[in-house]
Design a protein around this motif. Structure first.
Motif, PDB file in Angstrom:
ATOM      1  N   HIS A 163     -22.867-103.896  74.224  1.00 53.97           N
ATOM      2  CA  HIS A 163     -23.680-102.750  74.632  1.00 53.97           C
ATOM      3  C   HIS A 163     -22.677-101.693  75.081  1.00 53.97           C
ATOM      4  CE1 HIS A 163     -26.084-100.391  77.631  1.00 53.97           C
ATOM      5  NE2 HIS A 163     -26.924-100.387  76.603  1.00 53.97           N
ATOM      6  N   LEU A 164     -22.433-100.728  74.210  1.00 56.56           N
ATOM      7  CA  LEU A 164     -21.295 -99.839  74.402  1.00 56.56           C
ATOM      8  C   LEU A 164     -21.348 -99.031  75.696  1.00 56.56           C
ATOM      9  CD1 LEU A 164     -18.720 -99.445  72.824  1.00 56.56           C
ATOM     10  CD2 LEU A 164     -19.773 -97.507  71.651  1.00 56.56           C
TER      11      LEU A 164
ATOM     12  N   LEU B 228     -16.965 -94.804  80.270  1.00 54.16           N
ATOM     13  CA  LEU B 228     -15.994 -94.394  79.260  1.00 54.16           C
ATOM     14  C   LEU B 228     -16.698 -93.701  78.095  1.00 54.16           C
ATOM     15  CD1 LEU B 228     -13.469 -97.378  79.010  1.00 54.16           C
ATOM     16  CD2 LEU B 228     -13.465 -95.404  80.555  1.00 54.16           C
ATOM     17  N   THR B 229     -16.013 -92.748  77.498  1.00 55.09           N
ATOM     18  CA  THR B 229     -16.521 -92.053  76.323  1.00 55.09           C
ATOM     19  C   THR B 229     -16.130 -92.822  75.067  1.00 55.09           C
ATOM     20  OG1 THR B 229     -14.508 -90.758  76.026  1.00 55.09           O
ATOM     21  CG2 THR B 229     -16.196 -89.864  77.520  1.00 55.09           C
ATOM     22  N   TYR B 230     -16.657 -92.364  73.917  1.00 57.32           N
ATOM     23  CA  TYR B 230     -16.276 -92.982  72.648  1.00 57.32           C
ATOM     24  C   TYR B 230     -14.751 -92.991  72.488  1.00 57.32           C
ATOM     25  CZ  TYR B 230     -21.139 -92.459  70.938  1.00 57.32           C
ATOM     26  OH  TYR B 230     -22.497 -92.534  70.762  1.00 57.32           O
ATOM     27  N   ARG B 231     -14.111 -91.880  72.782  1.00 55.75           N
ATOM     28  CA  ARG B 231     -12.660 -91.794  72.577  1.00 55.75           C
ATOM     29  C   ARG B 231     -11.901 -92.653  73.590  1.00 55.75           C
ATOM     30  NH1 ARG B 231     -10.654 -87.807  68.979  1.00 55.75           N
ATOM     31  NH2 ARG B 231     -12.360 -86.656  68.005  1.00 55.75           N
ATOM     32  N   GLN B 232     -12.392 -92.725  74.806  1.00 55.20           N
ATOM     33  CA  GLN B 232     -11.744 -93.600  75.778  1.00 55.20           C
ATOM     34  C   GLN B 232     -11.940 -95.067  75.411  1.00 55.20           C
ATOM     35  OE1 GLN B 232     -13.822 -91.989  79.160  1.00 55.20           O
ATOM     36  NE2 GLN B 232     -12.067 -90.742  79.819  1.00 55.20           N
ATOM     37  N   LEU B 233     -13.118 -95.401  74.916  1.00 55.38           N
ATOM     38  CA  LEU B 233     -13.362 -96.765  74.464  1.00 55.38           C
ATOM     39  C   LEU B 233     -12.449 -97.129  73.298  1.00 55.38           C
ATOM     40  CD1 LEU B 233     -17.232 -96.639  74.734  1.00 55.38           C
ATOM     41  CD2 LEU B 233     -15.811 -98.350  75.858  1.00 55.38           C
ATOM     42  N   ALA B 234     -12.122 -96.133  72.473  1.00 50.50           N
ATOM     43  CA  ALA B 234     -11.239 -96.390  71.331  1.00 50.50           C
ATOM     44  C   ALA B 234      -9.841 -96.804  71.768  1.00 50.50           C
ATOM     45  CB  ALA B 234     -11.167 -95.143  70.441  1.00 50.50           C
ATOM     46  N   GLU B 235      -9.490 -96.497  72.999  1.00 50.21           N
ATOM     47  CA  GLU B 235      -8.174 -96.897  73.506  1.00 50.21           C
ATOM     48  C   GLU B 235      -8.192 -98.316  74.066  1.00 50.21           C
ATOM     49  OE1 GLU B 235      -5.706 -94.810  72.916  1.00 50.21           O
ATOM     50  OE2 GLU B 235      -7.252 -93.525  72.015  1.00 50.21           O
ATOM     51  N   GLN B 236      -9.368 -98.878  74.324  1.00 52.03           N
ATOM     52  CA  GLN B 236      -9.450-100.199  74.957  1.00 52.03           C
ATOM     53  C   GLN B 236     -10.134-101.254  74.101  1.00 52.03           C
ATOM     54  OE1 GLN B 236     -10.724-100.301  79.061  1.00 52.03           O
ATOM     55  NE2 GLN B 236     -10.072 -98.200  79.454  1.00 52.03           N
TER      56      GLN B 236
ATOM     57  N   ARG C 220     -24.628 -89.662  75.056  1.00 52.23           N
ATOM     58  CA  ARG C 220     -24.163 -90.154  76.362  1.00 52.23           C
ATOM     59  C   ARG C 220     -22.650 -90.399  76.366  1.00 52.23           C
ATOM     60  NH1 ARG C 220     -29.154 -92.337  75.309  1.00 52.23           N
ATOM     61  NH2 ARG C 220     -30.653 -92.538  77.033  1.00 52.23           N
ATOM     62  N   LEU C 221     -22.098 -90.733  75.200  1.00 53.42           N
ATOM     63  CA  LEU C 221     -20.695 -91.126  75.128  1.00 53.42           C
ATOM     64  C   LEU C 221     -19.828 -90.114  74.388  1.00 53.42           C
ATOM     65  CD1 LEU C 221     -21.240 -94.900  74.243  1.00 53.42           C
ATOM     66  CD2 LEU C 221     -21.097 -93.844  76.493  1.00 53.42           C
ATOM     67  N   GLY C 222     -20.428 -89.024  73.908  1.00 54.51           N
ATOM     68  CA  GLY C 222     -19.626 -88.023  73.215  1.00 54.51           C
ATOM     69  C   GLY C 222     -20.317 -87.483  71.981  1.00 54.51           C
ATOM     70  N   THR C 223     -19.550 -86.831  71.141  1.00 49.86           N
ATOM     71  CA  THR C 223     -20.067 -86.182  69.937  1.00 49.86           C
ATOM     72  C   THR C 223     -20.052 -87.146  68.755  1.00 49.86           C
ATOM     73  OG1 THR C 223     -17.913 -85.421  69.145  1.00 49.86           O
ATOM     74  CG2 THR C 223     -19.046 -84.023  70.775  1.00 49.86           C
ATOM     75  N   PRO C 224     -20.723 -86.781  67.653  1.00 45.27           N
ATOM     76  CA  PRO C 224     -20.631 -87.620  66.453  1.00 45.27           C
ATOM     77  C   PRO C 224     -19.195 -87.824  65.974  1.00 45.27           C
ATOM     78  CG  PRO C 224     -22.470 -86.107  66.252  1.00 45.27           C
ATOM     79  CD  PRO C 224     -21.730 -85.705  67.501  1.00 45.27           C
ATOM     80  N   ASP C 225     -18.362 -86.807  66.053  1.00 44.81           N
ATOM     81  CA  ASP C 225     -16.967 -86.975  65.648  1.00 44.81           C
ATOM     82  C   ASP C 225     -16.227 -87.918  66.593  1.00 44.81           C
ATOM     83  OD1 ASP C 225     -17.231 -85.425  63.430  1.00 44.81           O
ATOM     84  OD2 ASP C 225     -15.937 -83.790  64.113  1.00 44.81           O
ATOM     85  N   ASP C 226     -16.607 -87.913  67.853  1.00 42.48           N
ATOM     86  CA  ASP C 226     -16.009 -88.863  68.796  1.00 42.48           C
ATOM     87  C   ASP C 226     -16.360 -90.296  68.403  1.00 42.48           C
ATOM     88  OD1 ASP C 226     -14.977 -86.761  70.277  1.00 42.48           O
ATOM     89  OD2 ASP C 226     -16.645 -86.729  71.698  1.00 42.48           O
ATOM     90  N   PHE C 227     -17.611 -90.506  67.969  1.00 43.97           N
ATOM     91  CA  PHE C 227     -18.006 -91.847  67.528  1.00 43.97           C
ATOM     92  C   PHE C 227     -17.228 -92.246  66.278  1.00 43.97           C
ATOM     93  CE2 PHE C 227     -21.234 -94.592  65.230  1.00 43.97           C
ATOM     94  CZ  PHE C 227     -20.886 -95.740  65.917  1.00 43.97           C
TER      95      PHE C 227
END
Length: 736
Positions: A261-262, A269-277, A317-324
């Motif tokens: 559950h993201l 965390l945002t999509y981009r921050q989640l991408a780092e972890q 909630r977690l960012g933009t479509p490009d962030d996803f």
């Protein structure tokens, strides 16, 4: 450009009265063709210019730099006639609060949606529907702006409004109907990315409703509900992954899934921050795929995403479509496939979303007995309406193609397949053959699967289907639904029922662990320990287990070893990989503090996580555990009836016939000298995984040296080995 005032000798604009009924319909937002009234049109004495600009102080038409004021005829309508014999290139100069600005007239442009698009939409066959409907930045006749299109076939009129008209619907821009297609369209020059908008729809009864765009590809962050004009600027870096994902079908590949559950995995965390972890964490644990609970936009976080209002928009909630896209890209570059929950079974009743969208039952079924979902207070889609079916089929394609999603787990399939699902007699109507099957839903699922697989090689669709419907994973060409995989809800229910019992009582329920093999090859299965099993009232996986803390952890480890050895793919929900004891809640997510080295019981939780890592590692290394997952000859029981001992033993075979032996012992006793029949011609067996190993928190009873095969019959086989079975443990062995 500064417009010049018309010189002497040029006739000033004269009023050109509008037909009274047309004027009334235009002002009320109920006119089907505003372009026939507004803009520039040839009339007997020249060209009439009309503009609808509520609250403007003045409007002038500018031709070749000459500025001519239009007459204010009231209610925001400005008009006038210029003595011209052809419609010229022109702009409008509109003055608000004493400040003029020059703009293109939206009503001078021809429709921007092509005949092929309209034909495909009318036929319900537009597989790239998101490219035709919604809000799209484009350039028309050298003018940049945004085209707005929406399907509302029963509306009297539609206007687009938003922050560009201060959300005053009377100042919105009327759209034109494109005939029998039910599509409404307008091109707004100068409208750029980031504009917030909705559609003001005049219903058949004359009332009005303000609706978010069903095809919006970006939305405001809930609880705000407006749609946002967007355009992707993302450049993908996963070409290697995309090119290679179709090389090996998932049915004959290692496939283990970490369900997430993201929004709560690492809350905040945002999509981009989640991408780092997230990619690093999943890679470390060895899962082949991650599965996101629904990420399409939804108004209520407590629904976990299962009540969707924005089917084409990743949650803001977690960012933009490009962030996803950045997150998906990062996972692919880490070698991790991305699955996503998809919810075509129902939608909520929010009055700004899909429910009675144009004042009629449009997306939902017109028959209330088929429209209302009996369990969730939501509405069911009308799968028999080809535009609705197209909306959903194109949506499945959209996530796969625009966001490079590798698979869709389709939620609540059973509720779609049966007309009498959760309904009592008299609350449902049989199909044309007198049966309970929803034939429209069947046709939709077949079309969706066939379309997704045809367009996206390497993508997998997965059904959450809890009944014994025949042919869920059979190809559509053979009359099946066409899914690639199906959640094995029976295995999940039976095995959890068994494992929650006290060991002394398990012998009376031994068949709950063996029954799954009766039907294991009837479909292509995923074994799910999902979010549904560890939420409020159901207890976390480790908390389901009887006994003290050591026995609970040992039972979880043994169960996971059984699960990873059982035919089928594996899915484990976040937090269960480290034996979180608390039930999951979307409010706080996993209890990561359990893995803090300062926490005294941290080794207990780390041990379970280390086992999960090892399960994935060894599983991937051993083709016998996945290469013949859908082939009955890839499995053989050694003993399925050792109920008194709480023992299950079986062999898995790879494509070359190399065996792997799994022995599962669900008793807390240590069993010395336990004889297990084994395949012939294997001189010795080497233990390759033992869930009781000390490094996982076990008692450390394991075979450090190969176990020699003896010519002593056992379990109907001429050869056998003698093992010491650790307490509450699963052991895997392969030929030494």
């Amino acid at each position: 450009m500064t417009a010049r005032i018309a010189p002497a000798g040029v006739r000033p604009a004269a009023s050109a009265p509008m037909d009274a009924p047309d004027r009334a319909r235009l002002l009320s937002g109920a006119h089907h063709d505003p372009h026939a009234l507004l803009g520039a049109h040839l009339v007997p004495d020249g060209v009439v210019f009309r503009a609808l600009r509520p609250f403007a102080q003045s409007v002038a038409v500018v031709v070749d730099g000459l500025r001519t004021e239009l007459e204010n005829t009231g209610d925001g309508i400005f008009s006038g006639v210029l003595p011209l014999d052809a419609i010229p290139a022109y702009t409008l100069s509109v003055t608000y609060d004493g400040t003029p600005f020059e703009t293109q007239d939206p009503y001078r442009f021809l429709p921007t949606l092509g005949e092929l698009d309209l034909h495909l939409i009318s036929e319900g066959r537009h597989e790239e529907l998101w490219r035709a409907l919604g809000a799209h930045l484009m350039t028309v006749d050298g003018v940049s702006g945004t085209r707005f299109t929406v399907w509302a076939p029963n509306a009297q009129g539609v206007r687009v409004c938003g922050d560009f008209c201060h959300w005053d619907t009377n100042a919105g821009f009327p759209m034109r109907s494109l005939g029998s297609s039910g599509i409404w369209e307008v091109f707004l020059p100068g409208m750029g990315e980031g504009a917030r908008y909705k559609f003001d729809i005049t219903r058949p009864d004359g009332t009005r409703t303000l609706r978010a765009d069903p095809m919006a590809r970006r939305t405001e962050t809930p609880p705000a509900t407006a749609s946002i004009v967007t355009e992707s600027h993302y450049e993908w870096n996963d070409a290697e992954w995309m090119a290679g994902r179709a090389k090996c079908p998932v049915h004959v590949a290692p496939f283990s899934v970490y369900e997430v559950h993201l929004p709560s995995w690492r809350a905040g965390l945002t999509y981009r921050q989640l991408a780092e972890q997230l990619p690093a964490y999943i890679s470390d644990l060895g899962f082949s795929h991650v599965q996101f609970m629904p990420l399409a936009e939804h108004p209520f976080g407590g629904s976990w995403g299962y009540q969707v209002t924005g089917f084409y928009a990743p949650t803001a909630r977690l960012g933009t479509p490009d962030d996803f896209k950045y997150l998906v890209d990062a996972l692919h570059r880490a070698g991790i496939g991305v699955l996503m929950d998809w919810v075509p079974a129902h939608f909520p009743r929010d009055d700004w979303a899909l429910a009675e969208f144009d004042g009629t039952a449009l997306y939902e079924h017109a028959d209330p007995r088929r429209a209302a979902h009996p369990d969730w207070g939501t509405l069911e889609f009308d799968y028999g309406r080809h535009e609705v079916r197209n909306f959903l089929v194109a949506n499945a394609v959209y996530w796969c193609e625009e966001f490079h999603i590798d698979g869709l787990r389709v939620d609540a399939v059973a509720s779609m397949l049966y007309l009498d699902y959760s309904r009592e007699p008299g609350q449902w109507v049989p199909n044309e053959h007198g049966g309970r099957e929803d034939l429209d839903a069947v046709a939709f699922l077949q079309e969706m699967n066939a379309t997704v697989y045809r367009r996206n090689p390497g993508v997998v669709t997965i059904a959450e289907e809890s009944t014994a419907w025949d042919g869920v994973t059979r190809p559509t060409s053979d009359g099946g639904l066409g899914f690639g995989l199906k959640w094995n809800m029976g295995w999940m229910h039976d095995s959890l029922e068994y494992i929650q019992r006290e060991p002394i009582h398990r012998k009376y329920h031994h068949n709950e662990m063996t029954f799954s093999m009766v039907y294991a090859y009837s479909e292509n299965y995923v074994l799910p320990i999902s979010h549904d099993e560890v939420v409020h009232g159901k207890r976390a996986l480790v908390s389901k287990m009887p006994g003290d803390w050591w026995q609970q952890r040992a039972t979880v480890r043994a169960y996971l070893g059984f699960m990873w050895a059982h035919p089928g793919k594996q899915l484990l929900f976040m937090g269960q990989e480290f034996a979180q004891g608390a039930e999951w809640s979307e409010a706080h997510g996993p209890d990561w503090w359990l893995l803090d080295p300062a926490y005294p019981a941290e080794p207990d939780h780390r041990g379970v996580r280390d086992l999960v890592r090892e399960l994935n590692t060894v599983h991937r290394r051993e083709p016998a555990l996945w290469q013949r997952d859908t082939d009955p000859s890839g499995f053989s029981w050694i003993t399925a009836d050792a109920a008194d001992d709480n023992v299950f033993a079986f062999v898995r075979y790879d494509a070359d016939g190399t065996p792997l032996l799994a022995v599962c012992h669900f008793s807390p006793a240590v069993r010395h000298g336990y004889r297990i029949g084994v395949p012939e011609d294997i001189p010795a067996w080497q233990e390759i995984l033992n869930t009781d190993h000390a490094r996982y928190g076990g008692s450390g009873i394991h075979a450090s040296h190969p176990v020699k095969t003896e010519s002593e019959p056992s379990h109907g086989r001429p050869t056998s080995i003698e093992l010491t079975l650790p307490p509450l443990a699963t052991v895997w062995l392969r030929p030494a």
